[in-house]
Design an enzyme around this catalytic site. Structure first.
Site, PDB file in Angstrom:
ATOM      1  N   SER A   1       0.869  -1.135  -0.253  1.00 33.18           N
ATOM      2  CA  SER A   1       0.478   0.024  -0.273  1.00 33.18           C
ATOM      3  C   SER A   1       1.258   1.331   0.430  1.00 33.18           C
ATOM      4  CB  SER A   1      -0.842  -0.270   1.634  1.00 33.18           C
ATOM      5  OG  SER A   1      -1.790   1.376   1.236  1.00 33.18           O
TER       6      SER A   1
ATOM      7  N   TYR B   1      -1.132  -0.964  10.745  1.00 30.40           N
ATOM      8  CA  TYR B   1      -1.338  -1.518   8.891  1.00 30.40           C
ATOM      9  C   TYR B   1      -0.135  -0.813   7.976  1.00 30.40           C
ATOM     10  CZ  TYR B   1      -3.652  -1.473   4.045  1.00 30.40           C
ATOM     11  OH  TYR B   1      -4.203  -1.348   2.830  1.00 30.40           O
TER      12      TYR B   1
HETATM   13  P1  NAP Z   1     -11.696  -5.320   0.602  1.00 36.14           P
HETATM   14  O1  NAP Z   1     -12.117  -4.841  -0.639  1.00 36.14           O
HETATM   15  O2  NAP Z   1     -11.502  -5.105   2.234  1.00 36.14           O
HETATM   16  O3  NAP Z   1     -11.760  -7.327   0.569  1.00 36.14           O
HETATM   17  C1  NAP Z   1     -10.499  -8.130   1.438  1.00 36.14           C
HETATM   18  C2  NAP Z   1     -10.827  -9.475   1.017  1.00 36.14           C
HETATM   19  O4  NAP Z   1      -9.839 -10.216   2.157  1.00 36.14           O
HETATM   20  C3  NAP Z   1     -11.695 -10.387   1.145  1.00 36.14           C
HETATM   21  O5  NAP Z   1     -12.652 -10.971  -0.359  1.00 36.14           O
HETATM   22  C4  NAP Z   1     -11.854 -11.129   2.325  1.00 36.14           C
HETATM   23  O6  NAP Z   1     -13.124 -11.718   2.319  1.00 36.14           O
HETATM   24  C5  NAP Z   1     -10.402 -11.198   2.904  1.00 36.14           C
HETATM   25  N1  NAP Z   1     -10.203 -11.403   3.886  1.00 36.14           N
HETATM   26  C6  NAP Z   1      -9.954 -10.398   4.984  1.00 36.14           C
HETATM   27  N2  NAP Z   1      -9.591 -10.498   6.191  1.00 36.14           N
HETATM   28  C7  NAP Z   1      -9.009 -11.937   5.376  1.00 36.14           C
HETATM   29  C8  NAP Z   1      -8.697 -12.819   5.935  1.00 36.14           C
HETATM   30  N3  NAP Z   1      -7.940 -13.452   7.299  1.00 36.14           N
HETATM   31  N4  NAP Z   1      -8.118 -14.113   5.682  1.00 36.14           N
HETATM   32  C9  NAP Z   1      -8.468 -13.760   4.215  1.00 36.14           C
HETATM   33  N5  NAP Z   1      -9.378 -13.445   3.024  1.00 36.14           N
HETATM   34  C10 NAP Z   1      -9.561 -12.654   4.530  1.00 36.14           C
HETATM   35  O7  NAP Z   1     -10.080  -5.283   0.117  1.00 36.14           O
HETATM   36  P2  NAP Z   1      -9.530  -4.213  -0.651  1.00 36.14           P
HETATM   37  O8  NAP Z   1      -9.612  -2.802  -0.361  1.00 36.14           O
HETATM   38  O9  NAP Z   1     -10.006  -5.677  -1.545  1.00 36.14           O
HETATM   39  O10 NAP Z   1      -7.994  -5.226  -0.031  1.00 36.14           O
HETATM   40  C11 NAP Z   1      -6.984  -5.860  -0.838  1.00 36.14           C
HETATM   41  C12 NAP Z   1      -5.832  -5.684  -0.331  1.00 36.14           C
HETATM   42  O11 NAP Z   1      -5.377  -4.129  -1.169  1.00 36.14           O
HETATM   43  C13 NAP Z   1      -5.529  -5.632   0.842  1.00 36.14           C
HETATM   44  O12 NAP Z   1      -3.989  -6.313   1.103  1.00 36.14           O
HETATM   45  C14 NAP Z   1      -5.108  -4.381   1.058  1.00 36.14           C
HETATM   46  O13 NAP Z   1      -3.997  -3.671   2.873  1.00 36.14           O
HETATM   47  C15 NAP Z   1      -4.207  -3.719  -0.335  1.00 36.14           C
HETATM   48  N6  NAP Z   1      -4.819  -1.714  -0.407  1.00 36.14           N
HETATM   49  C16 NAP Z   1      -6.359  -1.378  -0.642  1.00 36.14           C
HETATM   50  C17 NAP Z   1      -6.043  -0.034  -0.163  1.00 36.14           C
HETATM   51  C18 NAP Z   1      -7.436   0.365  -1.186  1.00 36.14           C
HETATM   52  O14 NAP Z   1      -7.585   1.987  -1.254  1.00 36.14           O
HETATM   53  N7  NAP Z   1      -8.969  -0.673  -0.980  1.00 36.14           N
HETATM   54  C19 NAP Z   1      -5.069   0.019  -0.638  1.00 36.14           C
HETATM   55  C20 NAP Z   1      -3.693   0.064  -1.081  1.00 36.14           C
HETATM   56  C21 NAP Z   1      -3.674  -1.713  -0.690  1.00 36.14           C
HETATM   57  P3  NAP Z   1     -14.489 -12.057   2.572  1.00 36.14           P
HETATM   58  O15 NAP Z   1     -15.535 -11.860   1.363  1.00 36.14           O
HETATM   59  O16 NAP Z   1     -14.677 -13.183   3.095  1.00 36.14           O
HETATM   60  O17 NAP Z   1     -14.433 -11.043   3.662  1.00 36.14           O
END
Ligand code: NAP
Length: 248
Positions: A143, A157
């Site tokens: 991130s 985080y």
């Molecule tokens: P999200 O929309 O919250 O989706 C999270 C996903 O991870 C869901 O499929 C969830 O499964 C799964 N998950 C949550 N806790 C878990 C666990 N303990 N074990 C296995 N799976 C788990 O997240 P996102 O925004 O797509 O983020 C994906 C990645 O990108 C993360 O690593 C995040 O830190 C990174 N990121 C995101 C952003 C942003 O702005 N969105 C920015 C920088 C980095 P369920 O559906 O079963 O709950």
């Protein structure tokens, strides 16, 4: 590298879901892990299979080593592993460090760091030429928080994602001569559910004015970068971290 299996943790929603759909279009057999939302995971599998792709879903909380072993056992039954996307990641509500509990910090580190490292361990065992594998790719989700530090919101985080950056460099060097490329993507503010899980659903849109491109990014824009890194078009890219963040 088509016809090989790509394991995508947290593939049921957000960036993981978008990556699963695009990877399947590019010919990957996709195995998604999910934490608890079986319905969302099933929707991803159905969308891929009804378009003629190959996909399956396995419940895998990456905080559990047993679940991770189960995920990779499922991968073994699905085909030859060619890629791991360490996408599962969590944030907690905004807080200053002096107000963070040990349990909160441990959860962030266990899911975001230990989970990714254990998944990578299982992938290396299967993909490294040192172990008789045919090589492959690991893409870690970092991130821009790793560079910004996220003061007053979630320094825990941000620190976990900085650990992912260093892990990407070190593991990449370790397995570079064994056919495995290890890379990371650093998303900026992306429109997904993660902001709601941090207590502020509109957070990305509120902060968009601070991004040089003046907008949030989409999960598809991150998936495009991830799937490119997974492809042979990125064949000379390893231990690299790609910012996909609108300039921030
Ligand atoms: P999200 O929309 O919250 O989706 C999270 C996903 O991870 C869901 O499929 C969830 O499964 C799964 N998950 C949550 N806790 C878990 C666990 N303990 N074990 C296995 N799976 C788990 O997240 P996102 O925004 O797509 O983020 C994906 C990645 O990108 C993360 O690593 C995040 O830190 C990174 N990121 C995101 C952003 C942003 O702005 N969105 C920015 C920088 C980095 P369920 O559906 O079963 O709950």
């Amino acid at each position: 590298m088509s016809d090989r299996v790509a394991v995508i943790t947290g593939g049921s929603r957000g960036i993981g879901r978008a990556t699963a759909l695009l990877a399947a279009k590019r010919g990957w057999r996709v195995l998604i892990g999910y934490a608890s939302n079986a319905e969302a995971a099933q929707e991803v599998v159905s969308t891929i299979t009804s378009a003629g792709g190959a996909a399956m879903a396995t419940r895998c909380d990456v905080a559990s080593e047993a679940d991770i072993l189960g995920l990779f056992k499922a991968a073994d039954g699905f085909g030859e592993l060619g890629a791991l996307v360490n996408n599962a990641g969590v944030v907690d509500v905004s807080a200053r460090v002096e107000d963070m509990s040990a349990a909160r910090i441990a959860r962030i580190m266990t899911v975001n760091v230990t989970g990714s490292m254990l998944c990578a361990r299982e992938a290396v065992k299967r993909m490294s030429t040192r172990h008789g594998g045919k090589g492959g790719v690991i893409v870690n989700l970092s991130s821009v928080a790793a560079k910004l530090g996220s003061p007053n919101t979630y320094v825990d985080y941000a620190a976990s994602k900085a650990a992912i950056d260093t892990f990407t460099l070190g593991l990449g060097y370790e397995v570079a001569a064994e056919g495995i490329r290890v890379t990371a993507v650093r998303p900026g503010l992306i429109d997904t559910d993660i902001h709601a899980s941090g207590g502020e659903p509109d957070r990305a849109f509120r902060l968009a004015k601070n991004v040089p491109m003046q907008r949030v990014g989409t999960a598809d824009e991150i998936a495009n970068a991830i799937v490119w890194l997974m492809s042979d078009d990125a064949s000379y890219v390893t231990s690299s971290i790609l910012d996909v963040s609108g300039g921030r």
